[in-house]
Write an enzyme that holds these catalytic residues in place. Structure first.
Site, PDB file in Angstrom:
ATOM      1  N   CYS A  81      -9.597 -11.716  18.234  1.00 12.36           N
ATOM      2  CA  CYS A  81     -10.010 -10.453  18.846  1.00 12.36           C
ATOM      3  C   CYS A  81     -11.302 -10.014  18.167  1.00 12.36           C
ATOM      4  CB  CYS A  81      -8.963  -9.375  18.631  1.00 12.36           C
ATOM      5  SG  CYS A  81      -7.287  -9.948  18.939  1.00 12.36           S
ATOM      6  N   ASP A  98      -6.857   4.566  10.060  1.00 10.77           N
ATOM      7  CA  ASP A  98      -6.650   4.025   8.726  1.00 10.77           C
ATOM      8  C   ASP A  98      -7.927   4.360   7.959  1.00 10.77           C
ATOM      9  OD1 ASP A  98      -5.332   2.586   6.718  1.00 10.77           O
ATOM     10  OD2 ASP A  98      -4.584   1.144   8.195  1.00 10.77           O
ATOM     11  N   CYS A 121      -4.770 -17.243  14.461  1.00 11.31           N
ATOM     12  CA  CYS A 121      -4.359 -16.477  15.637  1.00 11.31           C
ATOM     13  C   CYS A 121      -4.512 -17.373  16.862  1.00 11.31           C
ATOM     14  CB  CYS A 121      -5.235 -15.244  15.800  1.00 11.31           C
ATOM     15  SG  CYS A 121      -4.956 -14.070  14.464  1.00 11.31           S
ATOM     16  N   ARG A 149       0.815  -1.217   0.000  1.00  7.68           N
ATOM     17  CA  ARG A 149       0.000   0.000   0.000  1.00  7.68           C
ATOM     18  C   ARG A 149       0.849   1.268   0.000  1.00  7.68           C
ATOM     19  NH1 ARG A 149      -1.592   4.282   0.122  1.00  7.68           N
ATOM     20  NH2 ARG A 149      -3.545   5.203   0.859  1.00  7.68           N
ATOM     21  N   TYR A 150       2.005   1.193   0.695  1.00  5.65           N
ATOM     22  CA  TYR A 150       2.901   2.347   0.796  1.00  5.65           C
ATOM     23  C   TYR A 150       4.193   1.990   0.067  1.00  5.65           C
ATOM     24  CZ  TYR A 150      -0.383   3.169   4.613  1.00  5.65           C
ATOM     25  OH  TYR A 150      -1.520   3.329   5.348  1.00  5.65           O
ATOM     26  N   ASP A 164     -11.114   0.772  12.984  1.00  4.07           N
ATOM     27  CA  ASP A 164     -11.404   0.766  11.555  1.00  4.07           C
ATOM     28  C   ASP A 164     -12.890   0.502  11.324  1.00  4.07           C
ATOM     29  OD1 ASP A 164      -8.739   1.122  10.763  1.00  4.07           O
ATOM     30  OD2 ASP A 164      -8.332  -1.006  11.033  1.00  4.07           O
ATOM     31  N   ARG A 196      -9.005  -7.478  10.161  1.00  2.00           N
ATOM     32  CA  ARG A 196      -8.710  -8.328   9.015  1.00  2.00           C
ATOM     33  C   ARG A 196      -9.566  -9.588   9.051  1.00  2.00           C
ATOM     34  NH1 ARG A 196      -2.587  -8.229   8.575  1.00  2.00           N
ATOM     35  NH2 ARG A 196      -2.629  -6.293   7.388  1.00  2.00           N
ATOM     36  N   ARG A 252       7.217   0.406   2.192  1.00  2.00           N
ATOM     37  CA  ARG A 252       6.987  -0.700   3.123  1.00  2.00           C
ATOM     38  C   ARG A 252       5.821  -1.563   2.655  1.00  2.00           C
ATOM     39  NH1 ARG A 252       5.148   4.214   4.739  1.00  2.00           N
ATOM     40  NH2 ARG A 252       3.468   4.416   6.264  1.00  2.00           N
ATOM     41  N   LYS A 283      -3.187   5.323   6.375  1.00  2.00           N
ATOM     42  CA  LYS A 283      -3.112   5.838   7.741  1.00  2.00           C
ATOM     43  C   LYS A 283      -2.823   7.338   7.736  1.00  2.00           C
ATOM     44  CE  LYS A 283      -1.329   1.635   9.884  1.00  2.00           C
ATOM     45  NZ  LYS A 283      -0.981   0.869   8.657  1.00  2.00           N
ATOM     46  N   CYS A 327     -11.054  -7.444  15.382  1.00  2.00           N
ATOM     47  CA  CYS A 327     -10.115  -7.705  14.285  1.00  2.00           C
ATOM     48  C   CYS A 327     -10.527  -6.991  12.992  1.00  2.00           C
ATOM     49  CB  CYS A 327     -10.009  -9.208  14.019  1.00  2.00           C
ATOM     50  SG  CYS A 327      -8.799  -9.570  12.726  1.00  2.00           S
TER      51      CYS A 327
HETATM   52  C1  LIG Z   1      -0.016   0.010   8.634  1.00  2.00           C
HETATM   53  C2  LIG Z   1       0.536  -0.569   7.445  1.00  2.00           C
HETATM   54  C3  LIG Z   1       1.902  -0.498   7.177  1.00  2.00           C
HETATM   55  C4  LIG Z   1       2.882   0.151   8.128  1.00  2.00           C
HETATM   56  O1  LIG Z   1       2.649   1.513   8.302  1.00  2.00           O
HETATM   57  P1  LIG Z   1       3.466   2.344   9.382  1.00  2.00           P
HETATM   58  O2  LIG Z   1       2.749   3.650   9.458  1.00  2.00           O
HETATM   59  O3  LIG Z   1       4.861   2.464   8.889  1.00  2.00           O
HETATM   60  O4  LIG Z   1       3.431   1.576  10.663  1.00  2.00           O
HETATM   61  C5  LIG Z   1       2.363  -1.057   6.007  1.00  2.00           C
HETATM   62  N1  LIG Z   1       1.520  -1.642   5.135  1.00  2.00           N
HETATM   63  C6  LIG Z   1       0.199  -1.719   5.348  1.00  2.00           C
HETATM   64  C7  LIG Z   1      -0.662  -2.354   4.337  1.00  2.00           C
HETATM   65  C8  LIG Z   1      -0.345  -1.186   6.521  1.00  2.00           C
HETATM   66  O5  LIG Z   1      -1.647  -1.284   6.749  1.00  2.00           O
HETATM   67  S1  SF4 Z   2      -6.435  -8.349  15.620  1.00  2.00           S
HETATM   68 FE1  SF4 Z   2      -7.028 -10.014  14.183  1.00  2.00          FE
HETATM   69  S2  SF4 Z   2      -5.123 -10.662  13.228  1.00  2.00           S
HETATM   70 FE2  SF4 Z   2      -4.553  -9.497  15.073  1.00  2.00          FE
HETATM   71  S3  SF4 Z   2      -4.339 -11.050  16.707  1.00  2.00           S
HETATM   72 FE3  SF4 Z   2      -6.433 -10.270  16.809  1.00  2.00          FE
HETATM   73  S4  SF4 Z   2      -7.628 -11.698  15.547  1.00  2.00           S
HETATM   74 FE4  SF4 Z   2      -5.475 -12.002  15.017  1.00  2.00          FE
END
Ligand SMILES: *Cc1c(COP(=O)(O)O)cnc(C)c1O
Ligand code: SF4
Length: 347
Positions: A103, A306, A99, A86-87, A269, A108, A90, A313, A106
């Protein structure tokens, strides 16, 4: 692992809303908790902050304004299976969707709800060549799910191949296992990981409440730090769990006292079924303002959100710069609420 309602009921009496979740057929994100994490719950308190993070409520079936299953559009930012880029500088690599504890907040869950997924050798191979071709990627997040649900041997193999492909890349291992299953952190796991910290390897944890800082979890954290793996924390702001200034102040100070740097404080989120756990943004901003007054720069995390539809973010917080004129005079408000003028150089 405790994943059925029958096992759970041996430990605590379910509330109506919890019971409705378990008896519903529309639940999609499974219930899963370690006996250790469950033991941190006070069974007599339906609002226990650990309980609210792991025992589902029927409110999860509601869909609130703006919510979606993939607000960060990770599916569209996946340049390869399991690699979210995305960035520019990174990327995030999803190693497994499992997991130790699920949570309820979560973000995701579209992925963590699926049947067991582990990155395949073939998929990893494509990721390695992508990393070699994209040298602008300076940091790689190893995430999931929780990478520490994989065996030491599997992790050794995966991280070894990544290190071989990119000796320079900074690795961030994102894991909640120190919080929910600290016994998973062993001398042998950590000595395997320390082979790979020639370019930095960081551990990113998710402590959300002071109750999670137990003797066991802090021992697990110490194992990493004593072996040259620095630890940062990403806290999620959660309604009914940590949305008051004293709880957050205690959490951040305790993290710093235990050598963990508070990195982010995330606004929730817009993930389907999590509205009851989200804190209104206005309240989040007020908490940030109060925390900034009480905490040192070291203890203060970045409050961030985000943005939906893959907006990425951005950081949130009060602006102390109130006004400026064309002559280079800037009007600030101090932490005590007074006015100060800061001027640009005139020569
Ligand atoms: C949060 C995130 C990162 C890392 O972002 P930082 O602001 O550097 O912590 C990298 N890739 C994705 C897809 C993210 O959601
Ligand atoms: S937030 Fe989602 S991915 Fe992260 S530890 Fe909890 S359940 Fe697992």
């Amino acid at each position: 692992m405790i994943c059925s309602v029958d096992e759970l009921q041996k430990y605590l009496k379910l509330t109506d809303s919890e019971r409705r979740w378990f008896s519903s057929k529309s639940k999609s994100f499974p219930f899963l908790v370690t006996p250790y994490y469950l033991s941190l719950i006070d069974p007599d308190n339906p609002n226990d902050p650990i309980r609210r993070q792991v025992i589902p409520l029927s409110e999860e079936f509601l869909n609130s304004k703006g919510e979606s299953l993939d607000p960060q559009r990770e599916n569209s930012y996946s340049v390869l299976p399991n690699l979210v880029h995305r960035y520019d500088n990174r990327a995030a690599l999803l190693l497994t969707n499992k997991c130790a504890t699920n949570c309820r907040h979560c973000f995701r869950r579209r992925y963590t709800s699926e049947e067991d997924i582990i990155i395949s050798e073939k998929e990893l191979k494509s990721v390695l060549s992508y990393l070699k071709d994209n040298l602008q990627i300076k940091e790689l997040l190893l995430t999931g799910g929780d990478p520490l649900t994989l065996s030491d041997q599997k992790l050794d193999n995966i991280i070894g191949l990544i290190r071989e492909a990119r000796k320079d890349i900074v690795l961030r291992l994102g894991s909640r296992v120190v919080v929910t299953a600290p016994k998973r952190i062993t001398e042998s796991l950590v000595s395997m990981l320390r082979k790979y910290n020639k370019a930095a390897l960081y551990l990113l944890t998710q402590f959300n409440h002071p109750k999670e800082l137990t003797k066991e979890s802090l021992e697990a954290v110490s194992l990493f730090i004593d072996n040259g793996i620095p630890v940062l924390n990403q806290c999620v702001l959660l309604r009914g769990v940590n949305d008051d200034v004293t709880t957050l102040e205690t959490l951040m100070n305790s993290l710093v006292a235990n050598r963990i740097k508070p990195y982010y404080l995330f606004q929730g989120d817009l993930v389907s079924g999590t509205a009851h756990l989200r804190v209104p943004l206005k309240r989040g901003l007020e908490l940030e303002y109060q925390l900034r007054k009480r905490l040192s720069g070291l203890a203060m995390p970045q409050y961030a959100v985000d943005l939906p539809k893959g907006g990425g973010k951005v950081s949130l917080g009060r602006s102390y710069l109130k006004d400026n004129d064309e002559n280079g005079n800037y009007c600030f408000e101090t932490m005590e609420g007074e006015r100060r003028i800061y001027s640009d150089p005139t020569c």
